[in-house]
Design a protein around this motif. Sequence first.
Motif, PDB file in Angstrom:
ATOM      1  N   ILE A  97       0.999  -1.051   0.047  1.00  0.00           N
ATOM      2  CA  ILE A  97      -0.014  -0.107  -0.122  1.00  0.00           C
ATOM      3  C   ILE A  97       0.980   1.121  -0.054  1.00  0.00           C
ATOM      4  O   ILE A  97       1.982   1.094   0.272  1.00  0.00           O
ATOM      5  CB  ILE A  97      -1.016   0.152   1.146  1.00  0.00           C
ATOM      6  CG1 ILE A  97      -0.254   0.001   2.481  1.00  0.00           C
ATOM      7  CG2 ILE A  97      -2.052  -1.076   1.180  1.00  0.00           C
ATOM      8  CD1 ILE A  97      -0.862   0.148   3.679  1.00  0.00           C
ATOM      9  N   SER A  98       0.171   2.359  -0.440  1.00  0.00           N
ATOM     10  CA  SER A  98       1.106   3.555  -0.152  1.00  0.00           C
ATOM     11  C   SER A  98       0.367   4.670   0.472  1.00  0.00           C
ATOM     12  O   SER A  98      -0.612   4.495   0.900  1.00  0.00           O
ATOM     13  CB  SER A  98       1.409   4.155  -1.615  1.00  0.00           C
ATOM     14  OG  SER A  98      -0.031   4.550  -2.313  1.00  0.00           O
ATOM     15  N   ALA A  99       1.258   5.822   0.654  1.00  0.00           N
ATOM     16  CA  ALA A  99       0.782   6.917   1.513  1.00  0.00           C
ATOM     17  C   ALA A  99       1.330   8.026   1.288  1.00  0.00           C
ATOM     18  O   ALA A  99       2.688   7.915   1.132  1.00  0.00           O
ATOM     19  CB  ALA A  99       0.711   6.468   3.106  1.00  0.00           C
ATOM     20  N   ALA A 100       1.067   9.085   1.499  1.00  0.00           N
ATOM     21  CA  ALA A 100       1.695  10.314   1.254  1.00  0.00           C
ATOM     22  C   ALA A 100       1.181  11.405   2.587  1.00  0.00           C
ATOM     23  O   ALA A 100       0.117  11.534   2.847  1.00  0.00           O
ATOM     24  CB  ALA A 100       1.147  11.106   0.036  1.00  0.00           C
ATOM     25  N   GLY A 101       2.365  11.953   3.035  1.00  0.00           N
ATOM     26  CA  GLY A 101       2.390  13.000   3.846  1.00  0.00           C
ATOM     27  C   GLY A 101       3.733  12.862   4.910  1.00  0.00           C
ATOM     28  O   GLY A 101       4.359  11.696   4.861  1.00  0.00           O
ATOM     29  N   THR A 102       3.684  14.002   5.755  1.00  0.00           N
ATOM     30  CA  THR A 102       4.926  13.947   6.533  1.00  0.00           C
ATOM     31  C   THR A 102       4.678  13.161   7.712  1.00  0.00           C
ATOM     32  O   THR A 102       3.596  12.584   7.900  1.00  0.00           O
ATOM     33  CB  THR A 102       5.186  15.552   7.030  1.00  0.00           C
ATOM     34  OG1 THR A 102       3.945  15.773   7.790  1.00  0.00           O
ATOM     35  CG2 THR A 102       5.292  16.339   5.736  1.00  0.00           C
ATOM     36  N   VAL A 103       5.698  12.993   8.565  1.00  0.00           N
ATOM     37  CA  VAL A 103       5.648  12.383   9.811  1.00  0.00           C
ATOM     38  C   VAL A 103       4.898  12.892  10.661  1.00  0.00           C
ATOM     39  O   VAL A 103       4.103  12.277  11.532  1.00  0.00           O
ATOM     40  CB  VAL A 103       6.884  12.219  10.737  1.00  0.00           C
ATOM     41  CG1 VAL A 103       6.915  11.499  11.657  1.00  0.00           C
ATOM     42  CG2 VAL A 103       8.152  11.250   9.585  1.00  0.00           C
ATOM     43  N   GLU A 104       4.765  14.092  10.766  1.00  0.00           N
ATOM     44  CA  GLU A 104       3.800  14.821  11.633  1.00  0.00           C
ATOM     45  C   GLU A 104       2.317  14.704  11.373  1.00  0.00           C
ATOM     46  O   GLU A 104       1.468  14.849  12.120  1.00  0.00           O
ATOM     47  CB  GLU A 104       4.232  16.413  11.663  1.00  0.00           C
ATOM     48  CG  GLU A 104       3.515  17.388  12.938  1.00  0.00           C
ATOM     49  CD  GLU A 104       3.987  18.799  12.885  1.00  0.00           C
ATOM     50  OE1 GLU A 104       3.284  19.461  13.486  1.00  0.00           O
ATOM     51  OE2 GLU A 104       5.093  18.699  12.338  1.00  0.00           O
ATOM     52  N   GLU A 105       2.093  14.626   9.901  1.00  0.00           N
ATOM     53  CA  GLU A 105       0.712  14.421   9.585  1.00  0.00           C
ATOM     54  C   GLU A 105       0.265  13.045   9.448  1.00  0.00           C
ATOM     55  O   GLU A 105      -0.850  12.959   9.802  1.00  0.00           O
ATOM     56  CB  GLU A 105       0.863  14.941   8.050  1.00  0.00           C
ATOM     57  CG  GLU A 105       1.151  16.612   7.938  1.00  0.00           C
ATOM     58  CD  GLU A 105       1.349  16.951   6.347  1.00  0.00           C
ATOM     59  OE1 GLU A 105       1.129  18.026   6.161  1.00  0.00           O
ATOM     60  OE2 GLU A 105       1.760  16.063   5.882  1.00  0.00           O
ATOM     61  N   ALA A 106       1.011  12.112   9.327  1.00  0.00           N
ATOM     62  CA  ALA A 106       0.518  10.797   9.209  1.00  0.00           C
ATOM     63  C   ALA A 106       0.103  10.111  10.909  1.00  0.00           C
ATOM     64  O   ALA A 106       0.892  10.253  11.753  1.00  0.00           O
ATOM     65  CB  ALA A 106       1.744   9.639   8.797  1.00  0.00           C
TER      66      ALA A 106
END
Length: 341
Positions: A97-106
């Motif tokens: 699976i994939s995901a987009a976003g920064t550490v702070e956002e995820a």
Amino acid sequence: MTEARAVVITGASRGLGFASAVRLYREGWRVVAAMRTPERGMPLLREAIRRGGAAEDPARLVGVRLDLTDPASIAAAAKEIEAVVGAPYALVHNAGISAAGTVEEADVELWQNMFETHVIGPVALTKALLPGMRAAGEGRIVLVSSAGGVRGQPGIAPYSAAKGALERWGESMAGEIAPFGLGVTVLVAGTYDTDIITDAGTTDDRDFGGPYARLHTTMNTRGRFAMSFARPPEKFTDGLVRVLEDDRAFRRRGIGPDASILLAANRILPASGMHQVSRIVMGIPRFGAMRDGVWPLTVAQRAMVLATKVLPRPVMNRLAEIATKRAAARQAAQQEGTGNG
């Protein structure tokens, strides 16, 4: 006649897994296509095989239900695989699976799902099948990784971390199972035109109005540009066919020119050098450039500022007119595409 060797491919309902299942079936393998919804994925696989002109043999294409986030599903899938083909010669871990976003956002939940899908689930399935493969004294376990597993990539930290863990697991396991005649290959896949980015299960936590908006805007633009050079999934299968014939205890190989270049650079450059290369390629501002709410200009924006100082006002007005018309046309085209979808 020699019985066809069996290969288990996870994530066989789409993208690289789908293309791999079709290709290996045509190459004469007995393919076990593991996926969440065989009732939907298997008819598509059979249709693709028929379109390619391969003779239909139901015994050489078997669908197995597998959810890598569900321990009960993994155990049931392993039992079904052993009942149908015995000990498979090859196990290709392709599901992802994939995901987009920064550490702070995820969310932390995303991290858990990412590791269950890319590491914990595949480990459980491998553990269940290894006794039979070890007893057979031959075989190969293939772990499909990506650029995110070679170096931690900004904007996709959960994915990068999971792929990195996948590679370290493969390296460790290779030393353990090599004496029994089993090998491990890590395939670092380059940029391929799959639907993992647009799949409904993909998570997008990016906040284009938040503190990381400057990073997201630039990385999104450059990422879309890179995808315009994506290769068809069928090209990936050329490399897979070759590594399944490999007899080395461990191998790490890039599939695609971009992946091969990344692996070569990673061997040559120090960590600090690779960090700077990644930053420049993705258009991320230099260290400290965004302190106190500063919004650094991109190269294109800086060029526009320079143009306003150099070009006469009538010329600038005309360029602005053209840019506005093009932006309106692009927006209309996107809306039309959304409506058709």
